[in-house]
Structures are given as C-alpha cells and as structure tokens.
Design a protein around this motif. Structure first.
Motif, PDB file in Angstrom:
ATOM      1  N   GLN A 371     -57.910   8.231 -64.226  1.00 16.94           N
ATOM      2  CA  GLN A 371     -58.930   9.263 -64.399  1.00 16.94           C
ATOM      3  C   GLN A 371     -59.157   9.960 -63.066  1.00 16.94           C
ATOM      4  OE1 GLN A 371     -63.322   8.678 -64.809  1.00 16.94           O
ATOM      5  NE2 GLN A 371     -62.962   9.305 -66.932  1.00 16.94           N
ATOM      6  N   ARG A 372     -58.962  11.268 -63.082  1.00 17.41           N
ATOM      7  CA  ARG A 372     -59.137  12.084 -61.882  1.00 17.41           C
ATOM      8  C   ARG A 372     -60.467  12.822 -61.977  1.00 17.41           C
ATOM      9  NH1 ARG A 372     -54.224  15.869 -61.175  1.00 17.41           N
ATOM     10  NH2 ARG A 372     -53.202  13.876 -60.724  1.00 17.41           N
ATOM     11  N   VAL A 373     -61.271  12.737 -60.927  1.00 14.19           N
ATOM     12  CA  VAL A 373     -62.595  13.361 -60.954  1.00 14.19           C
ATOM     13  C   VAL A 373     -62.754  14.408 -59.857  1.00 14.19           C
ATOM     14  CG1 VAL A 373     -63.686  11.369 -62.030  1.00 14.19           C
ATOM     15  CG2 VAL A 373     -63.619  11.535 -59.540  1.00 14.19           C
ATOM     16  N   THR A 374     -61.682  14.698 -59.139  1.00 15.10           N
ATOM     17  CA  THR A 374     -61.738  15.794 -58.169  1.00 15.10           C
ATOM     18  C   THR A 374     -61.533  17.091 -58.938  1.00 15.10           C
ATOM     19  OG1 THR A 374     -59.384  15.451 -57.755  1.00 15.10           O
ATOM     20  CG2 THR A 374     -60.925  14.406 -56.240  1.00 15.10           C
ATOM     21  N   GLY A 375     -62.572  17.920 -59.001  1.00 13.65           N
ATOM     22  CA  GLY A 375     -62.550  19.069 -59.893  1.00 13.65           C
ATOM     23  C   GLY A 375     -62.995  18.622 -61.277  1.00 13.65           C
ATOM     24  N   PRO A 376     -62.420  19.173 -62.339  1.00 19.44           N
ATOM     25  CA  PRO A 376     -62.802  18.721 -63.677  1.00 19.44           C
ATOM     26  C   PRO A 376     -62.390  17.265 -63.888  1.00 19.44           C
ATOM     27  CG  PRO A 376     -60.874  20.150 -63.776  1.00 19.44           C
ATOM     28  CD  PRO A 376     -61.383  20.224 -62.370  1.00 19.44           C
ATOM     29  N   THR A 377     -63.136  16.541 -64.674  1.00 19.01           N
ATOM     30  CA  THR A 377     -62.793  15.150 -64.976  1.00 19.01           C
ATOM     31  C   THR A 377     -61.714  15.146 -66.042  1.00 19.01           C
ATOM     32  OG1 THR A 377     -65.036  14.424 -64.456  1.00 19.01           O
ATOM     33  CG2 THR A 377     -63.681  12.926 -65.751  1.00 19.01           C
ATOM     34  N   ILE A 378     -60.536  14.643 -65.681  1.00 14.06           N
ATOM     35  CA  ILE A 378     -59.413  14.641 -66.612  1.00 14.06           C
ATOM     36  C   ILE A 378     -58.714  13.284 -66.563  1.00 14.06           C
ATOM     37  CG2 ILE A 378     -59.016  17.133 -66.478  1.00 14.06           C
ATOM     38  CD1 ILE A 378     -56.670  16.554 -64.585  1.00 14.06           C
ATOM     39  N   TRP A 379     -57.951  12.995 -67.605  1.00 15.03           N
ATOM     40  CA  TRP A 379     -57.079  11.829 -67.635  1.00 15.03           C
ATOM     41  C   TRP A 379     -55.653  12.299 -67.404  1.00 15.03           C
ATOM     42  CZ3 TRP A 379     -58.725   6.944 -67.593  1.00 15.03           C
ATOM     43  CH2 TRP A 379     -60.033   6.678 -68.045  1.00 15.03           C
ATOM     44  N   VAL A 380     -54.933  11.593 -66.549  1.00 13.43           N
ATOM     45  CA  VAL A 380     -53.544  11.943 -66.272  1.00 13.43           C
ATOM     46  C   VAL A 380     -52.662  10.712 -66.484  1.00 13.43           C
ATOM     47  CG1 VAL A 380     -54.120  13.775 -64.630  1.00 13.43           C
ATOM     48  CG2 VAL A 380     -53.768  11.436 -63.791  1.00 13.43           C
ATOM     49  N   GLU A 381     -51.417  10.971 -66.840  1.00 18.39           N
ATOM     50  CA  GLU A 381     -50.395   9.940 -66.949  1.00 18.39           C
ATOM     51  C   GLU A 381     -49.264  10.340 -66.012  1.00 18.39           C
ATOM     52  OE1 GLU A 381     -53.104  10.148 -69.898  1.00 18.39           O
ATOM     53  OE2 GLU A 381     -51.467  11.597 -69.952  1.00 18.39           O
ATOM     54  N   ASN A 382     -48.959   9.479 -65.051  1.00 21.05           N
ATOM     55  CA  ASN A 382     -47.977   9.804 -64.013  1.00 21.05           C
ATOM     56  C   ASN A 382     -48.283  11.146 -63.368  1.00 21.05           C
ATOM     57  OD1 ASN A 382     -46.919   7.461 -64.990  1.00 21.05           O
ATOM     58  ND2 ASN A 382     -44.841   8.208 -65.253  1.00 21.05           N
ATOM     59  N   ASN A 383     -49.600  11.365 -63.154  1.00 20.50           N
ATOM     60  CA  ASN A 383     -50.137  12.514 -62.419  1.00 20.50           C
ATOM     61  C   ASN A 383     -50.198  13.805 -63.224  1.00 20.50           C
ATOM     62  OD1 ASN A 383     -50.632  11.113 -59.946  1.00 20.50           O
ATOM     63  ND2 ASN A 383     -48.430  11.196 -59.527  1.00 20.50           N
ATOM     64  N   TYR A 384     -49.876  13.766 -64.519  1.00 23.16           N
ATOM     65  CA  TYR A 384     -49.921  14.988 -65.324  1.00 23.16           C
ATOM     66  C   TYR A 384     -50.729  14.751 -66.588  1.00 23.16           C
ATOM     67  CZ  TYR A 384     -46.216  16.599 -62.259  1.00 23.16           C
ATOM     68  OH  TYR A 384     -45.492  16.965 -61.149  1.00 23.16           O
ATOM     69  N   ASN A 385     -51.457  15.790 -67.001  1.00 21.50           N
ATOM     70  CA  ASN A 385     -52.179  15.730 -68.267  1.00 21.50           C
ATOM     71  C   ASN A 385     -51.514  16.666 -69.273  1.00 21.50           C
ATOM     72  OD1 ASN A 385     -52.946  18.168 -67.100  1.00 21.50           O
ATOM     73  ND2 ASN A 385     -55.014  18.090 -67.909  1.00 21.50           N
ATOM     74  N   TRP A 386     -51.929  16.552 -70.526  1.00 19.08           N
ATOM     75  CA  TRP A 386     -51.396  17.420 -71.584  1.00 19.08           C
ATOM     76  C   TRP A 386     -52.562  17.778 -72.488  1.00 19.08           C
ATOM     77  CZ3 TRP A 386     -46.136  18.777 -72.421  1.00 19.08           C
ATOM     78  CH2 TRP A 386     -45.903  19.520 -73.573  1.00 19.08           C
ATOM     79  N   THR A 387     -52.786  19.063 -72.692  1.00 21.52           N
ATOM     80  CA  THR A 387     -53.886  19.517 -73.528  1.00 21.52           C
ATOM     81  C   THR A 387     -53.371  20.589 -74.473  1.00 21.52           C
ATOM     82  OG1 THR A 387     -54.570  21.324 -72.066  1.00 21.52           O
ATOM     83  CG2 THR A 387     -55.480  19.131 -71.588  1.00 21.52           C
ATOM     84  N   GLU A 388     -54.264  21.071 -75.327  1.00 24.18           N
ATOM     85  CA  GLU A 388     -53.874  22.154 -76.233  1.00 24.18           C
ATOM     86  C   GLU A 388     -53.655  23.469 -75.474  1.00 24.18           C
ATOM     87  OE1 GLU A 388     -56.440  22.532 -79.612  1.00 24.18           O
ATOM     88  OE2 GLU A 388     -56.379  20.393 -80.056  1.00 24.18           O
ATOM     89  N   GLN A 389     -54.017  23.492 -74.201  1.00 15.99           N
ATOM     90  CA  GLN A 389     -53.780  24.685 -73.394  1.00 15.99           C
ATOM     91  C   GLN A 389     -52.455  24.614 -72.643  1.00 15.99           C
ATOM     92  OE1 GLN A 389     -57.019  23.158 -73.443  1.00 15.99           O
ATOM     93  NE2 GLN A 389     -57.336  24.670 -75.057  1.00 15.99           N
ATOM     94  N   PHE A 390     -51.812  23.460 -72.637  1.00 15.50           N
ATOM     95  CA  PHE A 390     -50.494  23.346 -72.003  1.00 15.50           C
ATOM     96  C   PHE A 390     -49.569  22.615 -72.960  1.00 15.50           C
ATOM     97  CE2 PHE A 390     -47.035  21.365 -69.802  1.00 15.50           C
ATOM     98  CZ  PHE A 390     -46.622  22.350 -68.919  1.00 15.50           C
ATOM     99  N   PRO A 391     -48.488  23.243 -73.397  1.00 15.85           N
ATOM    100  CA  PRO A 391     -48.115  24.625 -73.116  1.00 15.85           C
ATOM    101  C   PRO A 391     -48.877  25.597 -74.012  1.00 15.85           C
ATOM    102  CG  PRO A 391     -46.507  23.626 -74.557  1.00 15.85           C
ATOM    103  CD  PRO A 391     -47.506  22.548 -74.235  1.00 15.85           C
TER     104      PRO A 391
END
Length: 586
Positions: A371-391
């Motif tokens: 869980q990364r909290v610098t900036g927006p709070t997001i969950w990453v896997e191997n440093n990358y996240n995936w959302t409905e905005q990407f792609p």
C-alpha cells in the motif's frame, strides 16, 4: 520432436479447429436466451439502513439463482437498464477460455455494456466444473449488490448423497451509496467507505455494527429433522471476511471448495472471504429440541466487528415465520484462524488431476503487494496498480486493434520480477508450470491487511500460506505425500497489525499449469481494494495463441464501445458463436 513442441503443435491445431467452428450469428427476435438478467438502479432498503439507490438484478439483491449443467453451452442475456452507468457481468470461478470476450472484466476482456443496451454471454462450463459459483458486476462498486448465485450441476450423479440443498449467499452493505463510495476510494486524499454496516444472508440481516443493534428480519433456512443437506456458502461480500457457525450444529463436513470436490473434512465453523465458496454437508437433528437455531456471522480483520444472523428453521415454513436477531450473541466464534483449511483439503478421489511436481515448475513469480500512501492511497503489485482508468480501453481489445498498448514482452518481464512495466501485465507461455507467490508487505505507513486473492481464467493448485517470506523447499516438504485442492480464491493473511515499511510478512503460493490462452485478471476480491488498484492482468500465450481464437473481421464488433455485439431496442446484436452445442440442444 520435444514434448513442448508437441504441445505447441496440438495447441495450434486446436486453435485452427476453433477458428473453423466459430461463426457470426444475429440474435434477432427468434433468439431465446437460456436466462435473462435485467440490471437496474432503484431505491432499495436493506437491513436497518435508509432507502438508497442500489444496483439490483431482476429487482432483487442478491439476484436470482442461475442453475446450469456442466458440459453444456448456455446463452445468458444481460440487460443494462441503468440510464447513466456502464455494466459487465463476470461468472466468478468459471473459466471463460472458450469465449474470450465474455469474462466480464471491463478493463481487461470486454468493453462494458453501455446504458440501455444488452450483451449476450456465451457460458460453457466444462465437465468437471460442477460446483458453487456466483455472478457479479465487475464495474466500480456495483458488485456489493449486483450479484447472485450460479450453480453448476453435475452431468452425472454427484459423489455425495444428500436430501436437499440450501444456498447461503453472504453479503454486506454500507451506509453510503455506490457512487459516493467509489469516488472516495479514488480521491486524494482517500475517503474510506466505512466498515460494513450489516452482514446479510440471502439479502436479509440484523445484528450489530460496532455495538449498534439492528433488529431487522433474518433469512430463514428451512430444514426437516433427520435429513442431510448440502449448504452452499457463497462469499459475495464487498469487504467482510466472515467467521460463522450454526448454533447446536458443529457437524459441518466440507465437500467442495471453489468448484472443486474435496475429500470430506469435518469442521465446526467456517471462514468465508469475499469470492470464496464452500459446500458443506449438515445432518439435521433427528428430533429437534427447539424449532430454530441461529447461524451467527462476524467480520474478521477489521477495526470493528459487524455481527449478523440467519436462522436454521425446523418449524413449519408455511405460513412463513418472521425471525429477528437475538439480544446477545449465541456463540463465541474463533478469531481468525491463520491458514484455515490450508494443507487439510485434498481433491476427491474421483476428480483428481495430474498434479505438477516441484520439478515441473518452470518459473516462480513473486507478486509483491504494497500500500502506497505518498500522494493518493493506492495498492500496487510489483510497484504497479491497475484500475479502470488504465488502460483507456480493455487490454484484449487493444491487442486486437494494435493501437498503442503492445503485447507484453517476456524479456522485459523476466528482468522485472515477472511484470512487463511498459504494459503493466504479467506474461506467461503456454506449457509453462508457474508458481505464483503473493507476498504481503508492510505499507508505507506500516499497516498490514488481509486479502482474498482471486484468479480468472483457470483454477490453480493452492500450495498454502505462511508468515515471513516464501520458502519453496520447506513448503514442498510440507506437501509431501499429499495433493492440494484446486481453488480460485484464497487468503493472503496478515501476521501482525503493523510492521516496517516494505517488510515481508505473509505469503500465499499457487501452482498453475498454463493451458488457457487469454487475458485474465488476478486481484484482491475486496471491492474497495480493487478500486484502489489491487488488480493485475496476466497474458497467457503469445500473440497468435491469444488473438488466434477469434479471427478478423469476425471480431470487429467487440472492438468498439457500443459496437454491434451490444443490442438495444432498435438493434439486434451480431455476435460470434464459439460453440455449436447450444444449437444442437435446442
């Protein structure tokens, strides 16, 4: 010829056969689907909460039970009757390898169904997939209510005898509406959804939320004395990891997990996370001392406890009785049992598959959760996240269109812990036997969480879990002489509330034989975490294997949002039919 080359040749021959078998058909007014799901957004009252806009399936939550038979093909028509929201439907636990655009993942396999349109899903559960599943929307926070049971019946006699079945669809609900919760989860700073306000069984529930009582009516599971029932538990929750037991009935025998029959295993309670399913046999009392017994459910791994109930009713169901929660808990449920049923469940002797050994493993991929909290709070896997905005468009669509996002590079992935950083996807080759290790780590702020991880595309052999960092040698010794069961949703536990930033603390390991070409997701099934980026995309197979399933120009209707595969009041859809079985069965 090497065996791997022989496998590739067989695959190419199979792909050529499939290409010859598929055809374009128009689902005009003469077409009658096997089932129809109509999804609406309506004001709906749940438990003790005020009425709010809720996404419903055929007017209810959960939606209607769908019952299919393995080895047959079905067409399920899903209407998006919402005027201002997209929709998909995912068939949770089923491999959709036959129909690559029908997995129901809007950022991965298909464009979502536009408002006031419908989409016909071709669903073909293979022989051997009999079991307990469910369907749910994969858009935003809709699955909190837009979901329902999906049962795949055996084409022959099941391996266990029972007198009847009961579905226990476990859900939860929140005080906010879907759009508010979704907006808060992607906001900077994070606006949390709040904890579950109630735990529901088959859409009903009363109990307590952090000590606040709710005296709403309970679901009744009507039984007769001296009978054996198959209880199908479905973890349809958004957030809740539930511990549950039935008052006066400690004889629960697990016979199925996530669509896989198991050897019988006795337990007095269950832990059911979001996305998980279990079947248990329960033999009722020969002559009950009382007419009702409570099923008690409690949330685990959350800062507060939400408690709910249902009723095992020995009384006369006609006229139906109305039940309310007890004033005080009727049982003391165990705290989280770390590794619940790990190493205990084994395939039923009639259904075991060849289990690849440790020597068969070609590659180990560690997927590090953080869980990364610098900036927006997001969950990453191997440093990358995936959302409905990407792609910006579904990944499978992009691969067909070749319009910007390239096919993942195995070379880049091997140099970056299994992920191609350009496409943010994990590639794998057909014929590989891979171990996927999901590694829990301390967040930027030091916190730890528990996560139910779900794989699309194919089931995996679950190798268990533990604290610290995965040790393959030690775990293989633990598995010596036994075969793990195949699953599709298992828990990544936490072993402390907090730890140092990035400290490895807790793992879950899977073994997967890569046989199904396609674009599939692996993700945490907590809806809040998914919206915060806790999703990954896996591309199984090379470009000819993945894209060779559906040739052009047949595929064109799937490549545009609102393309001609999506019907509406004035337009019948032109779809690709992958199997002739359905026509033969009509």
């Amino acid at each position: 010829m090497h065996f791997s080359d022989f496998l590739s040749l067989l695959l190419l021959l199979a792909l050529e056969w499939n290409v010859e078998a598929i055809k374009l058909v128009c689902h005009d007014e003469t077409f009658v689907p096997d089932a129809v799901l109509r999804v609406t957004a309506e004001n709906h009252t749940t438990s003790c909460l005020p009425s709010k806009s809720t996404v419903l399936v055929n007017g209810t939550s959960p939606g209607p039970e769908l019952r299919l038979v393995e080895g047959r093909t079905y067409w399920i028509r899903v209407y998006n009757d919402m005027p201002a929201a997209n929709l998909t439907m995912h068939w949770h636990g089923l491999s959709m390898a036959v129909s690559p655009f029908a997995d129901g993942t809007p950022s991965t396999s298909q464009w979502p169904i536009p408002p006031m349109h419908f989409f016909d899903y071709e669903v073909s559960p293979a022989v051997g997939m009999a079991g307990t599943y469910f369907y749910h929307s994969h858009v935003g926070f809709q699955a909190v209510s837009a979901a329902g049971p999906l049962i795949i019946d055996d084409c022959e006699e099941p391996p266990y005898k029972y007198d009847g079945e009961k579905i226990v669809f476990i859900g939860d609900t929140f005080t906010g509406n879907d759009s508010t919760i979704e907006a808060g989860l992607v906001h900077n700073p994070l606006v949390w959804s709040g904890e579950a306000a109630a735990i529901l069984v088959n859409g009903q529930g009363g109990g307590t939320n952090n000590g606040t009582a709710c005296n709403a009516t309970l679901s009744s599971l009507d039984v007769e004395p001296g009978k054996t029932y198959r209880f199908r538990f479905i973890g349809g929750t958004a957030l809740t990891f539930a511990s549950l037991a039935i008052e006066g009935h400690s004889n629960l025998t697990v016979i199925e997990a996530d669509g896989s029959y198991t050897e019988p295993y006795n337990t007095s309670f269950l832990q059911v996370a979001a996305g998980q399913r279990y079947s248990v046999l329960l033999t009722t009392k020969p002559a009950s001392e009382q007419t009702k017994y409570f099923m008690q459910l409690e949330s685990r791994e959350r800062p507060t406890v939400t408690r709910g109930y249902a009723v095992l009713n020995y009384g006369t169901p006609d006229p139906p009785s109305t039940f309310y929660p007890p004033a005080q808990p009727v049982m003391t449920l165990p705290n989280t049992t770390l590794g619940f049923l790990d190493y205990d469940l084994h395939p039923h002797s009639m259904y075991g598959e060849e289990y690849p050994s440790a020597q068969d493993v070609t590659r180990t991929i560690t997927m590090t959760v953080h869980q990364r909290v610098t900036g927006p709070t997001i969950w990453v896997e191997n440093n990358y996240n995936w959302t409905e905005q990407f792609p910006q468009e579904p990944y499978l669509v992009s691969l067909y269109k070749n319009d910007g996002i390239e096919f993942p590079s195995m070379e880049r992935a091997l140099a970056n812990n299994g992920i191609d950083p350009v496409t943010r996807s994990f590639p794998a080759q057909i014929g590989e036997v891979i171990e996927i290790v999901i590694q829990n780590t301390g967040a930027d702020a030091g916190g730890l969480d528990a996560h139910p991880f779900h794989a699309h595309g194919a089931h995996y052999w679950d190798l268990g879990s533990g604290n610290g960092t995965y040790n393959a040698t030690a775990n293989n010794l633990k598995l010596t002489g036994s075969q793990p069961v195949k699953r599709d949703t298992t828990m990544l536990y936490r072993y402390a509330m907090t730890t140092g930033n990035g400290t490895r603390m807790g793992w879950r390991a899977w073994r997967l034989k890569v046989t199904e070409p396609g674009v599939w997701m692996i993700h945490c099934h907590i809806l809040q975490h998914m919206l915060m980026g806790m999703q990954t995309v896996w591309v199984m197979g090379n470009s000819s294997e993945v894209l060779g399933k559906v040739p052009t120009p047949e595929v064109e209707g799937y490549l545009t949002y609102g393309g001609d595969v999506y019907g509406n009041e004035t337009h019948a859809p032109n779809i690709v039919q992958f199997s002739d079985d359905w026509e033969e069965e009509q």
